[in-house]
Design an enzyme around this catalytic site. Structure first.
Site, PDB file in Angstrom:
ATOM      1  N   SER A 121       0.647  -1.227   0.074  1.00  0.00           N
ATOM      2  CA  SER A 121       0.097   0.165  -0.131  1.00  0.00           C
ATOM      3  C   SER A 121       0.707   1.146  -0.034  1.00  0.00           C
ATOM      4  O   SER A 121       0.128   2.587  -0.242  1.00  0.00           O
ATOM      5  CB  SER A 121      -0.799   0.031   1.300  1.00  0.00           C
ATOM      6  OG  SER A 121      -0.336   0.154   2.410  1.00  0.00           O
ATOM      7  N   LYS A 181       1.603   4.036   7.467  1.00  0.00           N
ATOM      8  CA  LYS A 181       0.886   5.017   6.607  1.00  0.00           C
ATOM      9  C   LYS A 181       1.396   6.347   6.790  1.00  0.00           C
ATOM     10  O   LYS A 181       2.093   6.897   7.665  1.00  0.00           O
ATOM     11  CB  LYS A 181      -0.759   4.879   6.684  1.00  0.00           C
ATOM     12  CG  LYS A 181      -1.472   3.420   6.653  1.00  0.00           C
ATOM     13  CD  LYS A 181      -1.674   3.527   5.184  1.00  0.00           C
ATOM     14  CE  LYS A 181      -2.278   2.019   4.974  1.00  0.00           C
ATOM     15  NZ  LYS A 181      -1.491   0.862   5.247  1.00  0.00           N
TER      16      LYS A 181
END
Length: 241
Positions: A160, A199
């Site tokens: 991701s 993230k």
């Protein structure tokens, strides 16, 4: 320590191969090998097994270890030669001072497990117990400052964050800190989920958005009180096959 042939310690075949490899590496390179290099050369399955055998060798008085530094192994040549376990080093190097210059630029950072660059996974980066794997990080190359204790490492699992050049299998080096600025890449512990993810952080009022760097993944939005920052990514290591 004084040892005679009659009281010679019992060295297993694996431990003998470790000693031989350390001696060979010292002769060729001028400094000791890392634990991971020993594992690869002697075909040991894990760093914990290597550490177990090194601890045994240290208890026998055959080696000395400095765990606070990288490549902190020293062969106790007088005992090894006296017992007939190893022949004297051909180049006269006994390893007592080997690698000091190289070690001064290396941080030995604990590798605490995996972190998801995708769906969150179970990992608690602040748990330093039972660490059996470490990575050697060149301080100047990766522009690290302070103490090795300020850092930890996690292996990336998932894709991701590929648009931020963080790939599956990479190792991210993080600085221990509980805060971060918007846009910085962090290891975020999601309290209610009991999971950690990698993230970009964005603070949005009472909410926190954990933004992936891959359009195929959705952001994770939680109340700010549910998200705890464990560290900020300061560098990425990639081992090419």
């Amino acid at each position: 320590m004084t040892t005679s042939a009659n009281s010679a310690p019992k060295v297993s075949d694996k431990q003998f191969r470790i000693l031989e490899y350390i001696a060979s590496f010292l002769s060729a390179e001028g400094f000791p090998p890392t634990i991971r290099e020993i594992c690869k050369a002697v075909q040991i399955s894990s760093t914990s097994v290597a550490n177990y055998n090194l601890d045994k060798l240290e208890a026998m008085g055959l080696i000395s270890r400095r765990r606070e530094v990288s490549r902190g192994l020293t062969l106790n040549w007088p005992i090894l030669v006296d017992l007939g376990i190893l022949s004297p080093p051909e180049n006269g190097a006994d390893g007592a001072d080997a690698g000091q210059e190289e070690r001064s630029d290396l941080f030995r950072v604990p590798l605490l497990g995996h972190i998801a660059a995708g769906e969150p996974i179970m990992v608690e980066p602040r748990d330093l117990s039972n660490v059996d794997e470490w990575v050697d990080v060149a301080q100047t190359t990766f522009k690290l400052s302070g103490s090795p204790k300020d850092y930890f490492a996690l292996r990336v699992k998932g894709d991701s964050m590929i648009d931020a050049s963080v790939l599956d299998g990479d190792i991210v080096i993080l600085r221990h800190q509980a805060t971060a600025e918007n846009g910085e890449m962090v290891a975020a512990w999601i309290e209610d989920d009991g999971e950690t993810t990698l993230k970009h952080l964005y603070k949005e009022g009472k909410k926190v958005r954990l933004q992936p760097a891959n359009p195929n993944f959705d952001p994770i939005v939680r109340n700010a009180s549910q998200v705890r920052i464990n560290g900020k990514v300061v560098s990425v290591m990639r081992y090419l096959n």
